[in-house]
Write a protein that holds these residues in place. Structure first.
Motif, mmCIF file in Angstrom:
data_model
loop_
_atom_site.group_PDB
_atom_site.id
_atom_site.type_symbol
_atom_site.label_atom_id
_atom_site.label_comp_id
_atom_site.label_asym_id
_atom_site.label_seq_id
_atom_site.Cartn_x
_atom_site.Cartn_y
_atom_site.Cartn_z
ATOM 1 N N ASP A 63 34.460 32.845 14.612
ATOM 2 C CA ASP A 63 34.614 34.246 14.183
ATOM 3 C C ASP A 63 35.262 35.081 15.291
ATOM 4 N N LYS A 66 38.949 34.127 15.477
ATOM 5 C CA LYS A 66 39.650 34.682 14.307
ATOM 6 C C LYS A 66 39.874 36.171 14.498
ATOM 7 N N ARG A 117 38.006 29.979 7.311
ATOM 8 C CA ARG A 117 38.671 31.059 8.056
ATOM 9 C C ARG A 117 40.197 30.941 7.991
#
Ligand SMILES: O=C1NC[C@H](CO)[C@@H](O)[C@@H]1O
Length: 428
Positions: A63, A66, A117
């Motif tokens: 995360d 990203k 993702r």
């Protein structure tokens, strides 16, 4: 998407979802695709369900990457159990035909989370260096030669010359192909999807930094190396019609400074794009104990290295990715408390050349910095890794903090985001 069997399944891959090469660029889903990537060698390790696995950390790392625009990860797909001190343990394979399913499931889990993702991954299938066992360990298995850690012998020249014996050892090559087939033909146990159908794999990579031998490699060693690249890349394409294949080469530094060798090794149609790496400190262009006295030399050589390899890629009409580069922290220091002013200046120099030339349409397809340390932290006062310690961007062959970009290195993260955004904005 939850399939009928209750397994997590990505939407079925449309042909256009695989990354392809269009002349000298990558394309994906009908658009030009540029890599703003990280080296994340231990991503599969964090994905394991038990033992070394740290799935909560993995999700946070993905995360965070990203969030700053990182769209590609370069990951170690398989490691070999070895006696060499500065190698990671556990290892994916402890002996020919024996695999640690927990680590293979770790790779499955990583790939499943990467898909969520919409990131892509380059998976390397061997290592010229000792930190994951690699080619040297194959020779220990099949030649019976001792696996000598160059961090212990301090003799890298002999290490490189002996390790290149891997390319000509028939039994080692046969087992290497068994391992490649084990990974490439794998069906992801989390998603139920065969790896060959996974559109989030950008490419299979022969090895991390395969070299023909040492800097004095003979014509014969070079010929063996060129043949090996062609044959193994062809073998992988034979297993998997969907994905690209790359070598993992560093460029001239990994080709005995022989541009003709680098071109010859990458001319084969079995190699879809070129790779290169940039290491001013490792290659003694930069002395971090004398930064002001060596910066000009280092940046001049780095600029030349960056640009000259893009010209070589243009000669072959193939894309090229700068898939490793780095510099240490101010001081120099391994401590996460040390600033990163010099590294940030170096990163900006690298990024500016990559982004400017990519925007111009030159065959540079992006970057992967070395390497994502994220939330990992060095565990020991001497900064060396021991089994059970956090994984960081630096593998066990180097001090933990040497080149890692940690989640607290805010200036570096902002710089990466600035250039990731610039690359993602390119339309072609
Ligand atoms: O592939 C590599 N290239 C350079 C890195 C930093 O020295 C090293 O850790 C790794 O083996």
């Amino acid at each position: 998407m939850i399939g009928a069997c209750g397994m997590v399944e990505a939407a079925p891959a449309a042909g256009g979802d695989f990354v392809t090469v269009k002349k000298t660029h990558f394309a994906r889903k009908g658009q030009a695709y540029y890599i703003a990537g990280a080296n994340f060698w231990y991503g599969g390790y964090l994905g394991a369900a038990s033992g070394v696995g740290e799935r909560a950390r993995l999700l946070k790392e993905l995360d965070n990457m990203k969030a700053i625009g990182i769209n590609n990860l370069r990951v170690l797909a398989v490691s070999e159990k070895t006696e060499m001190n500065s190698a990671v343990s556990p290892a994916t394979t402890s002996a020919p035909g024996q695999y640690d399913e927990n680590l293979l499931v770790g790779l499955d889990f990583l790939m499943a989370e990467v898909a969520k993702r919409d990131m892509t991954v380059v998976l390397y299938l061997n290592n010229f260096w000792q930190w994951s066992g690699g080619m040297t360990q194959y020779l220990n298995w099949f030649e019976g030669t001792p696996a000598l850690d160059p961090n212990v012998t301090k003799d890298y020249d002999t290490y490189m010359q002996k390790t290149a014996g891997f390319y000509r050892n028939a039994a080692a090559q046969a087992e290497y192909r068994n391992v490649i087939a084990k990974i490439v033909r794998r069906v992801n146990t989390i998603t139920g999807k065969p790896y060959t159908e996974d559109t989030h794999i950008l490419s299979w990579q022969l090895a991390n930094e395969p070299r023909p031998g040492n800097g004095k490699a003979t014509a014969e060693e070079k010929a063996v190396y060129v043949k090996w690249v062609d044959e193994v890349a062809g073998y992988i394409h034979g297993l998997d019609k969907n994905h690209l294949v790359s070598s993992g080469s560093e460029g001239l530094a990994g080709s005995a400074q022989d541009a003709q060798l680098y071109l010859d090794a990458h001319r084969t149609r079995n190699i879809d794009y070129l790779t290169y790496h940039l290491w001013p400190k490792n290659w003694s262009w930069f002395d971090s104990n004398n930064p002001t006295g060596t910066w000009d030399n280092a940046i001049a050589k780095s600029r030349d290295y960056l640009n000259s390899h893009i010209e070589l890629a243009a000669k072959l009409g193939k894309p090229i990715v700068l898939e490793e580069f780095g510099l240490d922290r101010d001081g120099p220091s391994f401590s996460i408390k040390a600033t990163t002013r010099i590294r940030d200046r170096f990163y900006r120099e690298v990024f500016e050349i990559i982004a400017t030339r990519a925007q111009k349409g030159d065959p540079i397809a992006g970057f992967n910095f070395w390497a994502w340390g994220g939330a990992g932290r060095a565990a020991n006062p001497d900064y060396w890794w021991k089994p059970g310690n956090d994984f960081v961007g630096d593998p066990p062959q180097e001090e933990q903090g040497l080149y890692s970009v940690f989640d607290s290195d805010v200036t570096s993260l902002l710089l990466i985001k600035e250039y990731a955004d610039r690359l993602h904005a390119i339309r072609r």
